[in-house]
Write an enzyme that holds these catalytic residues in place. Structure first.
Site, short mmCIF file in Angstrom:
data_model
loop_
_atom_site.label_atom_id
_atom_site.label_comp_id
_atom_site.label_asym_id
_atom_site.label_seq_id
_atom_site.Cartn_x
_atom_site.Cartn_y
_atom_site.Cartn_z
N ASP A 148 -2.11 -15.86 -24.88
CA ASP A 148 -0.81 -15.29 -25.24
C ASP A 148 -0.63 -13.97 -24.47
OD1 ASP A 148 1.40 -14.14 -26.44
OD2 ASP A 148 0.38 -13.76 -28.36
N ASN B 271 2.39 -12.28 -24.11
CA ASN B 271 3.44 -11.36 -24.58
C ASN B 271 3.28 -10.94 -26.04
OD1 ASN B 271 4.22 -13.62 -25.95
ND2 ASN B 271 6.34 -13.64 -25.24
N ASP C 122 3.19 -12.64 -28.99
CA ASP C 122 3.93 -13.23 -30.13
C ASP C 122 3.09 -14.25 -30.88
OD1 ASP C 122 3.85 -15.30 -28.35
OD2 ASP C 122 6.02 -15.66 -28.30
N ASP D 297 1.32 -18.62 -23.47
CA ASP D 297 2.48 -18.66 -22.58
C ASP D 297 2.05 -18.64 -21.12
OD1 ASP D 297 1.71 -15.98 -22.24
OD2 ASP D 297 3.05 -15.33 -23.85
N ASP E 252 3.74 -32.16 -17.11
CA ASP E 252 3.92 -33.26 -18.03
C ASP E 252 5.34 -33.79 -17.85
OD1 ASP E 252 3.31 -34.85 -20.49
OD2 ASP E 252 1.82 -33.27 -20.79
N ASP F 86 4.02 -38.99 -20.03
CA ASP F 86 3.85 -39.20 -21.46
C ASP F 86 4.27 -40.62 -21.87
OD1 ASP F 86 3.34 -37.57 -23.95
OD2 ASP F 86 5.32 -38.33 -24.44
N GLU G 41 0.22 -42.02 -19.17
CA GLU G 41 -0.41 -42.19 -20.49
C GLU G 41 0.06 -43.52 -21.07
OE1 GLU G 41 -0.74 -40.00 -24.84
OE2 GLU G 41 1.19 -40.34 -23.89
N HIS H 224 -5.20 -32.92 -26.05
CA HIS H 224 -4.51 -32.24 -27.15
C HIS H 224 -4.18 -33.18 -28.31
CE1 HIS H 224 -1.48 -34.24 -24.84
NE2 HIS H 224 -0.60 -34.02 -25.80
N ASP H 225 -4.39 -34.48 -28.13
CA ASP H 225 -4.10 -35.44 -29.21
C ASP H 225 -5.36 -35.97 -29.88
OD1 ASP H 225 -1.33 -35.40 -28.66
OD2 ASP H 225 -1.53 -36.99 -27.16
C1 GLC Z 1 2.04 -38.33 -26.23
C2 GLC Z 1 1.65 -36.88 -26.29
C3 GLC Z 1 1.68 -36.41 -27.71
C4 GLC Z 1 3.11 -36.56 -28.20
C5 GLC Z 1 3.62 -37.98 -28.01
C6 GLC Z 1 5.11 -38.04 -28.13
O1 GLC Z 1 1.13 -39.15 -26.85
O2 GLC Z 1 0.40 -36.69 -25.69
O3 GLC Z 1 1.23 -35.11 -27.87
O4 GLC Z 1 3.18 -36.22 -29.54
O5 GLC Z 1 3.32 -38.50 -26.74
O6 GLC Z 1 5.69 -37.38 -27.03
#
Ligand code: GLC
Length: 568
Positions: A29, A31, A33, A37, A106, A207, A255, A328-329
């Site tokens: 971060d 800035n 908050d 970022d 992304d 995605d 993905e 991240h998922d």
């Molecule tokens: C993908 C992303 C995930 C998101 C989903 C809907 O699986 O990695 O984080 O919630 O798509 O966009």
């Protein structure tokens, strides 16, 4: 960047590349908050560059109401003020390129945000040209046209009173699905993508891209799945033609939940001009129970080895693998496949940090020595672990919160639902990068962060790990990445699994057809007891090229030890 001479190469540049994923909310971060970022990323770029990675994949930073942490985009061409400005983005891109790395964005075009002007126009009236850019159906007997469920709970259709129609959303109601059958919509997406490439970005992580083609008949009666419809290939080929053709040195990765290895070979066959590689989900679904991913099933090593080996074999001749254990998922790899997970599977009460260095470096060794392009998720390079949240108030993720509400509503005891979240929630991997042990947020922010620091902090930090000498997870990653850059065997050697049924040994070989370099073997002990290596392996092991523990002894592996050897 790569150590090999580009002039000698016939394979695409990304066959020896390593990608690092930045999840911007949680990286740094700048800035103050409480949310990560672009300024924060810029300040810490050397942390990424010094690892030796070739590419950064940046999770979404576009304008977004943040219903799904940026995967709900309301302006594809601008940066959300939460993350910075377009000028800051350009400045970041310059700094990334100056360090010899590439930047992949992304691309979220299965759906937009419901606040995107396209959707706002689409719902103004049925006769508006943009109406057809989304997927609408009239009610059937006063109900949704079919029974599809959204990935994050509830029906996949939401009612729009203005038009008197339902619109489709495979994720939250704030993420309406775009209609890829509309040529004008597709042209607008291609124009946007060309805009980012012209700006200098080096490709896209796409995605849920296998969701974009929907079967029109199924849309009405729900008879077929919404993924993997044949038109997906037409869309990807058209996208290639109108966006990527004639541009050099880009990376595209799609993905694709549910993709099979046979499909993946088609998507990534270079002759078909669709994608460079895909993210498959088979290996990260093995520990899911029969109903949902929150239904936890202990992972079984022989199954995991066999699954990845099948993908190695399936894409050996045509196509290419992407390699990942976390993002991240997904929960943190060290917690999911490491010592704590093995102890939990045996019914033991595990210390979440037990054998943490060993687990993280073992898993990285196995992953990076497979054939394909490895993806390092931020924090895995210092061995971060699951968040360890104990109260629902600590969670932020829309999927976790919706599931919890539903499960408890259906009668699941709160303690059981919290236990499931502690293993499975996406927030496990979304805690801030703990740069150091300073208050209030480990150098991530000067204020309270948007999500808690997690149970690893303040023990697990970048500063502590980088000062840990031969027990630094970061240094181990650096060695692995360097090995990929310098070894053709790691980059291209054929893969063969050894001892497939062994319950705690993960062993495999890599061998070049022309034998121009020694073959390599990986041997890894996924257990907290010493392991005697089978004679069939020991007798063929040569020099140790790399290992996660000092002073290796050839015939045995210590708990959670992983080594790479030359192999006869
Ligand atoms: C993908 C992303 C995930 C998101 C989903 C809907 O699986 O990695 O984080 O919630 O798509 O966009």
């Amino acid at each position: 960047m790569s150590g090999s001479d580009p002039a000698d190469r016939t394979e695409p540049w990304w066959t020896d590349a390593v990608v690092y994923q930045v999840y911007p909310r949680s990286f740094a971060d700048g800035n103050g908050d409480g949310v990560g970022d672009l300024a924060g990323i810029r300040q810490h770029l050397d942390h990424i560059a010094d690892l030796g990675v070739d590419v950064i994949w940046l999770s979404p930073v576009y304008r977004s109401p943040q219903a799904d942490n940026g995967y709900d985009i309301s302006d594809y061409e601008d940066i959300d003020p939460l993350f910075g400005t377009i000028d800051e983005f350009d400045a970041l891109l310059v700094e990334v390129h100056r360090r010899g790395m590439k930047l992949v964005m992304d691309l979220v075009v299965n759906h937009s945000s419901d606040r995107h002007p396209w959707f706002q126009a689409a719902k103004r009236s049925r006769s508006c040209p943009k109406h057809d850019w989304y997927i609408w159906r009239d009610p059937v007997d006063g109900h949704e046209p079919n029974e599809w469920r959204a990935a994050f709970g509830g029906p996949a259709w939401s009612w729009d009173p203005g038009t008197g129609q339902y619109y489709l959303h495979m994720f939250t109601p704030q993420q309406p699905d775009l209609n890829w059958d509309d040529p004008d919509m597709r042209s607008a997406v291609y124009a946007m993508m060309n805009g980012w490439l012209d700006r200098g970005v080096d490709g896209f992580r796409m995605d849920v891209i296998n969701h974009i083609a929907k079967d029109p008949a199924a849309l009405s009666d729900g008879s077929a799945a919404y993924v993997m419809q044949p038109r997906i290939h037409d869309h990807l080929r058209e996208m290639h033609e109108r966006v990527f053709a004639g541009r050099d040195a880009l990376l595209t990765v799609g993905e694709m939940p549910g993709v099979t290895v046979e499909d993946a070979a088609r998507f990534t066959d270079p002759a078909r001009h669709e994608l460079d590689m895909v993210f498959q989900f088979e290996h990260v679904g093995l520990d899911h129970g029969p109903s949902t991913k929150f239904d936890n099933r202990p992972f079984d090593l022989p199954e995991l080895k066999a699954s990845l080996a099948r993908w190695q074999d399936g894409l050996a001749e045509v196509g290419w693998n992407s390699l990942y254990l976390g993002n991240h998922d997904q929960p943190r790899a060290a917690s999911r496949f490491g010592a704590a997970a093995v102890a939990a599977a045996a019914g033991l009460d595990a210390d979440p940090l037990a054998f943490r260095y060993e687990s993280a470096t073992l898993l990285a060794t196995v992953l990076h020595l497979h054939r394909g392009t490895p993806y390092v998720y931020q924090g895995d390079e210092i061995g971060m672990v699951n968040a360890g949240f104990r109260s629902i108030d600590e969670y932020r993720d829309v999927e976790s919160l919706n599931w919890f509400r539903g499960a408890v509503g259906r009668g699941m005891p709160i303690a059981a639902a919290l236990e499931a979240l502690a293993v499975r929630s996406r927030d496990n991997a979304r805690t801030p990068i703990p740069w150091d042990d300073s208050e209030p947020a480990g150098g991530f922010s000067r204020t309270t962060p948007w999500i808690g620091m997690g149970q690893g902090w303040p023990t697990v930090t970048v500063a502590a790990d980088r000062a840990a000498g031969d027990r630094s997870v970061y240094e181990h990653h650096r060695r692995l990445i360097d090995l990929r850059h310098t070894s053709r065997t790691v980059r291209l050697g054929a893969f063969a699994l050894l001892e497939p049924d062994h319950p705690s040994l993960w062993a495999f070989t890599r061998r070049l057809a022309d034998a121009s370099e020694p073959a390599l073997a990986v041997v890894a002990n996924l257990s907290s007891s010493p392991l005697e290596l089978p004679r069939s392996i020991v007798t063929r092991l040569g020099a140790c090229v790399l290992g996660n523990l000092a002073d290796p002894e050839t015939g045995a592996l210590r708990p959670w030890e992983a080594r790479v050897h030359e192999f006869a």
